[in-house]
Motif scaffolding. Sequence first.
Motif, PDB file in Angstrom:
ATOM      1  N   PHE A  27       4.023  -9.831  38.294  1.00 39.52           N
ATOM      2  CA  PHE A  27       4.946  -9.835  37.154  1.00 39.52           C
ATOM      3  C   PHE A  27       4.608 -10.964  36.188  1.00 39.52           C
ATOM      4  N   PHE A  28       4.398 -12.196  36.696  1.00 32.86           N
ATOM      5  CA  PHE A  28       4.082 -13.325  35.827  1.00 32.86           C
ATOM      6  C   PHE A  28       2.750 -13.134  35.115  1.00 32.86           C
ATOM      7  N   ILE A  29       1.775 -12.569  35.786  1.00 31.10           N
ATOM      8  CA  ILE A  29       0.471 -12.332  35.163  1.00 31.10           C
ATOM      9  C   ILE A  29       0.602 -11.313  34.032  1.00 31.10           C
ATOM     10  N   VAL A  30       1.358 -10.239  34.276  1.00 31.82           N
ATOM     11  CA  VAL A  30       1.555  -9.220  33.237  1.00 31.82           C
ATOM     12  C   VAL A  30       2.293  -9.810  32.036  1.00 31.82           C
ATOM     13  N   VAL A  31       3.332 -10.608  32.289  1.00 28.24           N
ATOM     14  CA  VAL A  31       4.073 -11.238  31.192  1.00 28.24           C
ATOM     15  C   VAL A  31       3.170 -12.181  30.408  1.00 28.24           C
ATOM     16  N   ALA A  32       2.349 -12.961  31.113  1.00 28.87           N
ATOM     17  CA  ALA A  32       1.441 -13.883  30.425  1.00 28.87           C
ATOM     18  C   ALA A  32       0.442 -13.121  29.555  1.00 28.87           C
ATOM     19  N   ALA A  72       0.353 -10.573  22.314  1.00 30.16           N
ATOM     20  CA  ALA A  72       1.302 -10.572  21.191  1.00 30.16           C
ATOM     21  C   ALA A  72       1.043 -11.738  20.251  1.00 30.16           C
ATOM     22  N   MET A  73       0.691 -12.893  20.776  1.00 30.73           N
ATOM     23  CA  MET A  73       0.484 -14.070  19.928  1.00 30.73           C
ATOM     24  C   MET A  73      -0.844 -14.030  19.189  1.00 30.73           C
ATOM     25  N   TYR A 130       3.051 -13.890  15.582  1.00 29.23           N
ATOM     26  CA  TYR A 130       2.948 -15.342  15.825  1.00 29.23           C
ATOM     27  C   TYR A 130       3.824 -16.105  14.811  1.00 29.23           C
ATOM     28  N   PHE A 131       3.750 -15.731  13.526  1.00 31.75           N
ATOM     29  CA  PHE A 131       4.530 -16.449  12.510  1.00 31.75           C
ATOM     30  C   PHE A 131       6.022 -16.155  12.619  1.00 31.75           C
TER      31      PHE A 131
END
Length: 79
Positions: A57-62, A68-69, A75-76
């Motif tokens: 889960f943490f790897i997928v979120v990261a 996304a960034m 990002y802005f």
Amino acid sequence: MDSNETTDSSEQTTEETGDFSHSDKMIGVFTEPTRMFSITSKFAPRHKDWVIPVLIFFIVVALIRIIAMTNKEVYFEAI
């Protein structure tokens, strides 16, 4: 007909022993939660049963955050 009996007996053996792989457990939560939880509740909890899904889960979120960034508009808006 023997192949069906063999398949049925192997499924029953897996159900009785509770030896599911991690992928079987994670998929079983969504496909057959009642059966999966009734089988796994008979055995003592193990750390790897919850650590591996949490790490995934943490790897997928990261990865989602990194992807996304990289989009300048997102990002802005986040800043």
